[in-house]
Design an enzyme around this catalytic site. Structure first.
Site, PDB file in Angstrom:
ATOM      1  N   GLY A  32     -39.071 -13.403  31.478  1.00 57.71           N
ATOM      2  CA  GLY A  32     -38.302 -14.632  31.342  1.00 57.71           C
ATOM      3  C   GLY A  32     -39.130 -15.851  30.981  1.00 57.71           C
TER       4      GLY A  32
ATOM      5  CG  ASP B 289     -38.836 -13.967  35.346  1.00 55.38           C
ATOM      6  OD1 ASP B 289     -39.477 -14.925  34.871  1.00 55.38           O
ATOM      7  OD2 ASP B 289     -38.923 -12.808  34.914  1.00 55.38           O
TER       8      ASP B 289
END
Lengths: 514, 421
Positions: A409, A274
């Site tokens: 993300g 992420d």
């Protein structure tokens, strides 16, 4: 004479107040006019202290000038001793009292008070708050600390934390735990929580942990020289710095370097997928020298950001920070001019600002995410929860604090997918940010009607964006759009192109690609 | 109850440490009121830090106030300081074309080194006329306490007002726009449509003064301003200050009488808002009734507010401390305040806090530096500064004003508090 709008540091006597208020059993008699008592509210409101700062102000008025300001000082000094019975008194002048040259230190010494009286010389028209804190603590240490036998077990003093410090309260807890893991006791923490009698036994420690060079360096240097207590150079903010700190302490005390990193999460969080979106995020850092230097290392080495600029407001750290900036290949901004910092940020157009409360306001206006890493402090910088900057937990706190203002993300991918969605356009902002900042007018003008023809822009040369290019520019993520626009215009001007087409836009992109 | 109220009460005058702001703090609201004015403090880093701390949050990137910070070179020679000031002002005005009035504000350091800001203001006024008018006043802590900064500012503007022989009403004192509009609406309904207000919002707004001007004050701290207006020939309309239903009505009635408007007209115009104000105050008064209040000195609003709290909210005043008591301006409110409380002027904060602790009032009105420490001692407090920064005058704000005092008491009653840390 210099015009100041907003200031990063208060006057030096406020630094002295930060030391006095952090300590117990110490009283500060300040020769000052009415109004200087405003500084009390910094401590009672911002830090939510449940006691008045231990400061007596002489509160002289115009009619006292030239007659009995000196007597006012003596009375205030006597009353303060009688009422508060401190173990020691520091005396000094604020900016106005410095001009009337009553010599509070000299007067207090002649009064025969039964406790140590420590005079402070804080040049109000040359120096600022951090100097005031550092100098005051140094004078207290110099006056009260005496050579004493070392403790049998290895021990350390924690030096530098003050009232109104950025997360000092929790850093003390974290560093104390860090030392305990290595079998090192804390001898004295000062000024925070220390009494004058604690100051007297500083020399019993085997080492000084210089937590904050801004406020503790002069005292540490003096103790190294006069009491033979060496001090640490590493400030344990960030994972790498914390490991270096443990190694440095182990070397100084000849103990095994031990660090319980079972609770450390920053490295894995940073490595997990992420966090891929953090790669190369362009960050600008500003604050006090110590926190900026620590943050720069974390930003580059532990978060994978690109440091595009850094600076500090305290000149005392200018040399250190300039050297650091060279390592990072950027130019350091050493300035306490808020507007200059704002201009630098505008020029650099970073994707994240790590700064002070002042930069938080700049960031709000420019629509750039921001996290706070340094004093000057705000009521928000005294959270109810445990929230250190130093050590293992500090690193975890920093990861969270820096990442939260950014779009996460997966979320960023979704934003790209839905960019043109009617409910999800750029101007709507991220849902978790609450109040939306006003867009930069020069960067995000109200969109012109689709077929309104070429739009002229100001500047030395009138460069015109063709509608298709303008439309293409809107597809660039909003936080880099301003830079894309400027780069394209600069490229067009350089090439002598008067009309920017989609091709010009992408030629400029290729030109500036690294 | 005595007909004279506290008129004859001897004033306890104290001298010692004062826990108050200096006059520079007035800039925080004056610059919002005067929309084309810039306030340039000539002072030290302390002045800049005070303004920043008092303003609380940095709402504006480039606010219309700033500090020309004196440094060592300025202190060495005065001629140099005047030149430096010219440079700062020239830079400032070239960047800020929106500025039409520039106030050079004296501070403790500038007063002590006797930097002549009057001379500077004259010189700069000539240089920048007609675009910018430059006026000087002192907000220094050695001469002014908190709201006296507004007094010094308005008093400095009075000599610049054009002369007029017209019979007119001038209202002095900065009010929030919403309150000012309400006041002007009430006056217009009473037949007083052409009312001048000092300070005006913009430099071009025409405010005149002369022998047929009658002045009503809406703020109690404007003694010097009143004296300056009187010197220009204006006459003062003495009245209680317009806080609460009673104060607002008394103030309007005094103004009406000065202009020959009948009580019947005042009654008709104020009937509905009076009833609203009474209803709104009654809600807060349920909490406040029978409770005791102690005012530490702050803004000079203390005596009129004590009058409001005791007469309209049923509170008992233990001590009413004011930084300065202007006997002329305060007389109507003092006469209405029932005898009993200590009336004190000036401050020795440690002695006064001893009295607070001995009396253990239900509510202590004090500055921000003292509020949390007293809360930690188990006392309930109201920050005095909010009384200055919040719209509290006239009928529609009477309930809000009472609410400012009742909220801390309600909060203490709600919270299941553990021992203060």
């Amino acid at each position: 004479m210099k015009l100041a709008v907003w200031t990063y540091e208060g006057p030096p006597h406020v630094g002295a107040m930060r030391v006095a208020t952090a300590m117990k059993g110490l009283h500060y008699v300040l020769h000052a006019p009415q109004g200087d008592t405003y500084a009390d509210l910094l401590f009672t409101m911002i830090e939510r202290r449940n006691h008045r700062p231990p400061v007596s102000y002489t509160t002289f008025q115009a009619r006292d000038l030239g007659s009995d300001t000196a007597n006012l000082f003596k009375t205030a000094c006597r009353d303060a001793y009688d009422r508060f019975r401190p173990e020691a008194i520091i005396v000094g002048a604020s900016c106005t009292a410095e001009l009337i040259q009553d010599d509070p230190g000299g007067m207090a010494e002649t009064m025969g008070l039964p406790v140590p009286v420590i005079p402070l010389e804080l040049p109000s028209y040359q120096r600022k708050e951090n100097f005031g804190a550092d100098e005051t603590f140094f004078q207290i240490v110099r006056s009260l600390a005496r050579p004493v036998p070392r403790t049998e077990r290895p021990s350390a003093n924690l030096i530098g934390p003050t009232a109104l410090g950025f997360r000092h309260r929790d850093d003390i807890t974290e560093v104390t735990a860090l030392l305990h893991e290595m079998g090192i006791d804390v001898n004295v923490t000062a000024p925070y929580g220390a009494t004058p009698s604690d100051i007297a036994r500083l020399g019993a420690a085997h080492v000084n942990v210089l937590m904050y060079p801004e406020t503790g360096e002069s005292a540490c240097r003096w103790m190294a020289r006069e009491l033979d207590v060496p001090h640490t150079r590493t400030v344990p903010i960030g994972v790498g710095a914390t490991r270096d700190f443990v190694a440095e302490i182990a070397g100084l005390l000849d103990v095994a370097p031990r660090l319980d990193d079972s609770r450390l999460r920053l490295p894995w969080y940073s490595a997990s997928v992420d966090s891929t979106y953090l790669t190369g995020k362009r960050v600008f850092l500003f604050g006090d020298g110590t926190h900026v230097a620590a943050a720069a290392r974390i930003a580059r080495d532990e978060m994978g950001f690109e440091v595009v600029g850094l600076g500090c407001y305290n000149r005392e750290q200018a040399r250190m920070l300039r050297a650091l900036a060279r390592d990072f290949g950027v130019e350091a901004l050493i300035s306490d001019d808020y507007l200059e910092v704002e201009r630098r940020i505008e020029d650099l157009a970073p994707e994240l600002i790590l700064g002070t409360q002042m930069e938080r306001h700049i960031a709000k206006r420019l629509g750039i995410p921001c996290a706070v890493i340094s004093a000057p402090v705000h009521v928000q910088d005294f959270p109810a929860r445990y929230s250190p900057q130093m050590g293992i937990e500090g690193a975890n706190v920093i990861f969270d604090t820096w990442v939260h203002p950014l779009v996460m993300g997966l979320e960023e991918h979704l934003l790209t997918m839905f960019r043109e969605d009617f409910e999800f356009h750029d101007a709507a902002g991220a849902s978790h940010h609450g109040g939306k900042a006003a867009p930069r007018p020069q960067v995000d003008p109200a969109p012109a009607p689709a077929e309104s023809g070429p739009e002229a822009r100001g500047g030395a040369v009138d460069i015109v964006w063709l509608p298709a290019a303008e439309k293409e520019l809107k597809k660039v993520p909003f936080f880099v759009r301003g830079k894309a626009r400027r780069n394209t215009e600069a490229f067009a001007a350089q090439q002598g192109v008067a009309e920017i087409s989609v091709d010009t836009l992408y030629e400029a992109k290729a030109h500036y690609a690294r | 109850m005595s007909a004279q109220g506290c008129t004859a009460t001897p004033v306890l005058r104290e001298r010692g440490q004062r826990e108050v702001f200096c006059g520079l703090t007035s800039i925080v609201w004056l610059h919002r009121k005067m929309q084309d004015a810039f306030f340039l403090v000539v002072g030290s880093r302390t002045c800049a830090h005070l303004l920043q701390s008092a303003a609380g949050v940095m709402i504006f990137a480039e606010p219309r106030f700033g500090t020309a910070i004196l440094d060592e070179t300025d202190l060495a020679g005065l001629a140099c300081a005047q030149d430096e000031l010219d440079n700062v002002v020239t830079q400032l005005l070239s960047r800020r074309s929106d500025i039409r009035q520039l106030f050079l504000v004296g501070s403790c350091p500038s007063e002590v080194i006797k930097l002549d800001l009057e001379k500077a203001a004259e010189r700069l006024s000539q240089q920048f006329a007609p675009r910018v008018r430059v006026i000087n006043f002192s907000g220094s802590g050695i001469e002014t306490t908190f709201t006296e900064g507004e007094d010094a500012c308005l008093a400095a503007m009075v000599p610049t007002l054009p002369q007029s022989d017209a019979a007119q009403l001038l209202v002095a004192g900065a009010l929030p726009d919403v309150v000012q509009d309400q006041m002007l609406g009430l006056l217009a309904d009473m037949g007083l449509a052409d009312v001048a207000v000092l300070p005006a919002a913009r430099a071009d707004d025409r405010v005149t003064v002369g022998p047929n001007t009658k002045v009503a004050m809406v703020q109690p701290f404007l003694g010097e301003t009143l004296a300056a207006l009187t010197r220009r020939g204006a006459t003062h309309i003495a009245a209680p200050f317009p806080f609460g239903e009673e104060g607002s009505t008394a103030w309007l009635r005094a103004v009406a009488r000065a202009f020959g408007v009948s009580d019947a007209v005042v009654d008709r115009v104020t009937e509905a808002p009076r009833a609203r104000a009474r209803r709104a105050v009654a809600q807060a008064a349920e909490v406040l009734s029978g409770k005791s209040v102690f005012f530490l000195p702050d803004s000079q609003l203390e005596i009129p507010l004590a009058r409001f709290l005791t007469r309209e909210c049923g509170m008992q005043a233990i001590e009413v401390g004011a930084p300065f008591i202007h006997s002329g301006l305060m007389a109507p409110d003092l006469a209405l305040l029932e005898a009993g409380p200590v009336i004190s002027e000036g401050q020795d904060v440690d002695l006064q806090l001893d009295r607070v602790r001995a009396a253990r009032p239900d509510l202590t009105v004090c500055g921000l530096g003292l509020a949390n420490p007293l809360e930690a001692e188990g006392l309930t407090t109201k920050w005095a500064i909010e009384l200055v920064f919040t719209p509290v005058h006239f009928y529609e704000q009477a309930g809000d004003l009472a609410g400012l005092f009742s909220r801390p008491l309600r909060r203490r009653a709600i919270l299941q508090r553990e021992a203060a840390e």
